[in-house]
Design an enzyme around this catalytic site. Structure first.
Site, PDB file in Angstrom:
ATOM      1  N   CYS A  57       1.043  -1.165   0.088  1.00 20.78           N
ATOM      2  CA  CYS A  57       0.004  -0.080   0.065  1.00 20.78           C
ATOM      3  C   CYS A  57       0.851   1.340   0.156  1.00 20.78           C
ATOM      4  CB  CYS A  57      -0.941   0.068   1.180  1.00 20.78           C
ATOM      5  SG  CYS A  57      -1.690   1.331   1.710  1.00 20.78           S
ATOM      6  N   PHE A 126     -12.028  -1.121   5.811  1.00 22.04           N
ATOM      7  CA  PHE A 126     -10.885  -1.488   6.636  1.00 22.04           C
ATOM      8  C   PHE A 126      -9.478  -1.316   6.029  1.00 22.04           C
ATOM      9  CE2 PHE A 126     -14.741  -4.328   7.432  1.00 22.04           C
ATOM     10  CZ  PHE A 126     -15.108  -3.847   8.487  1.00 22.04           C
TER      11      PHE A 126
HETATM   12  N1  LIG Z   1      -6.866   7.595   3.403  1.00 24.47           N
HETATM   13  C1  LIG Z   1      -6.009   6.361   3.666  1.00 24.47           C
HETATM   14  C2  LIG Z   1      -6.417   5.509   2.492  1.00 24.47           C
HETATM   15  C3  LIG Z   1      -5.721   4.284   2.939  1.00 24.47           C
HETATM   16  C4  LIG Z   1      -5.974   2.887   1.824  1.00 24.47           C
HETATM   17  O1  LIG Z   1      -6.898   3.356   1.038  1.00 24.47           O
HETATM   18  N2  LIG Z   1      -5.472   1.873   2.143  1.00 24.47           N
HETATM   19  C5  LIG Z   1      -5.853   1.021   1.258  1.00 24.47           C
HETATM   20  C6  LIG Z   1      -4.674   0.038   0.620  1.00 24.47           C
HETATM   21  S1  LIG Z   1      -3.498   0.818  -0.697  1.00 24.47           S
HETATM   22  C7  LIG Z   1      -6.751  -0.179   1.825  1.00 24.47           C
HETATM   23  O2  LIG Z   1      -6.317  -0.706   2.931  1.00 24.47           O
HETATM   24  N3  LIG Z   1      -7.719  -0.735   1.210  1.00 24.47           N
HETATM   25  C8  LIG Z   1      -8.534  -1.501   1.840  1.00 24.47           C
HETATM   26  C9  LIG Z   1     -10.080  -1.592   1.414  1.00 24.47           C
HETATM   27  O3  LIG Z   1     -10.501  -0.517   0.787  1.00 24.47           O
HETATM   28  O4  LIG Z   1     -10.770  -2.435   1.565  1.00 24.47           O
HETATM   29  C10 LIG Z   1      -4.594   6.633   4.035  1.00 24.47           C
HETATM   30  O5  LIG Z   1      -3.955   7.623   3.206  1.00 24.47           O
HETATM   31  O6  LIG Z   1      -3.925   6.435   4.887  1.00 24.47           O
END
Ligand SMILES: N[C@@H](CCC(=O)N[C@@H](CS)C(=O)NCC(=O)O)C(=O)O
Length: 320
Positions: A57, A126
């Site tokens: 990520c 999540f």
């Molecule tokens: N706003 C968050 C975004 C984090 C994010 O979208 N992480 C993604 C991975 S790249 C995630 O865990 N997605 C899981 C999902 O949407 O189910 C940040 O910048 O920390």
């Protein structure tokens, strides 16, 4: 855990995620937005916080880089498996992928279990990264842009002077950094996702043009320069770098950002990216190309139904 009874599959399965009516992807805002400060709910302490990340990520990788740069060794890191399936991100107890970890705090099976422990009614996605408080058993913050600012200053009294002196969001450069973040985030960091997650031709084309227009602007900014802002490393470099390092291995193919790649199309950006990777351990140590490629190509089965992970590009990043 009582909360497990609730069906949260629409929150865990990325292939069930809905786009807007026009087919465009809109990222939901993070929900846990606390900070760490003296006298606050979350005080700066050495044996209190834990960081949950995925190497795949980009947002989580920002926090890994900043943690390393500031020498915050007293905040341990747990890495999830890159194979985000129907239940979201699994820990190694469920999917023992190389370099993934078990959850050392609660032996959770998935990241969702941590969210539901912090808030049984949590109705968002999540996501990683998570900055976790071991004392109150809850999430301090799950927004990477805020976690890196917490890491930048909150623990300065608890770390060696040379590390405390490092400031990646210095007062006098803030207007310039803020102004750049304002278009680099929508245009590039989130732009690649808007391109890849679009479900209509129009939404995709709009996004992909924005990505390359923004990259062209960055290429100009970086011509003859080592860093984006001034002559020092700032959070602006960190925030952009995590997207650029994934560009050729993933976004060109998987997210259809294929006007050009970085290695052949953007010499100044390529040089800047390689320099940070090969000359700054915080960047290299936070990068795992196996996790990066497996995650996107395996997890987004609405984009890549066969789940085949491409072998190239070779190499993942060129030598200096
Ligand atoms: N706003 C968050 C975004 C984090 C994010 O979208 N992480 C993604 C991975 S790249 C995630 O865990 N997605 C899981 C999902 O949407 O189910 C940040 O910048 O920390």
């Amino acid at each position: 855990m009582a909360a497990k009874a609730r069906d949260v599959s629409h929150q865990t399965d990325i292939s069930k995620m809905k786009t807007s009516n026009d087919g465009s992807f809109q990222r939901a805002a993070a929900v846990f937005r606390d900070t760490i400060e003296k006298g606050g709910k979350f005080e700066p302490e050495t044996d209190r916080y834990h960081l949950y990340v995925s190497y795949a990520c980009p947002w989580a990788t920002r926090t890994l880089i900043m943690r390393k740069l500031k020498g915050l060794d007293f905040i341990p890191v747990t890495v999830v498996s890159p194979k985000m399936g129907d239940n979201g991100w699994p820990f190694a107890s469920v999917d023992p992928f190389p370099a993934a970890d078990k959850d050392p705090l609660y032996d959770a099976e998935h990241v969702k279990d941590l969210y539901l422990r912090a808030d049984p009614h949590f109705s968002g996605r999540f996501t990683v990264p998570i900055l976790w408080d071991k004392k109150l058993h809850t999430i301090v913050n799950n927004e990477s842009s805020e976690i890196i600012r917490i890491f930048n200053t909150a623990f300065n009294e608890l770390i060696p002077k040379d590390k405390a002196a490092l400031d990646f969001y210095p007062e006098h450069l803030r207007p310039e950094i803020d102004a750049l973040n304002e278009w680099i985030y929508p245009g590039i960091n989130n732009g690649v996702y808007r391109s890849g997650f679009a479900t209509t031709q129009e939404a995709y084309e709009k996004a992909v043009h924005e990505v390359f227009h923004s990259l062209d602007k960055v290429e100009e900014l970086l011509a003859g320069k080592e860093f984006i802002v001034g002559d020092r490393l700032t959070e602006c470099d960190i925030r952009l770098w995590v997207t650029i390092i994934r560009f050729d291995p993933v976004y060109v193919g998987h997210f259809k950002c294929n006007f050009r790649d970085i290695r052949n199309g953007y010499p100044a950006i390529n040089k800047w990216m390689k320099n940070l990777y090969w000359n700054n351990e915080a960047f290299k140590a936070s990068t795992n190309f196996g996790h990066i490629k497996t995650h996107y190509y395996w997890s987004h089965k609405m984009i890549n139904g066969t789940r085949i992970v491409p072998v190239g590009p070779v190499p993942d990043i060129q030598p200096l």
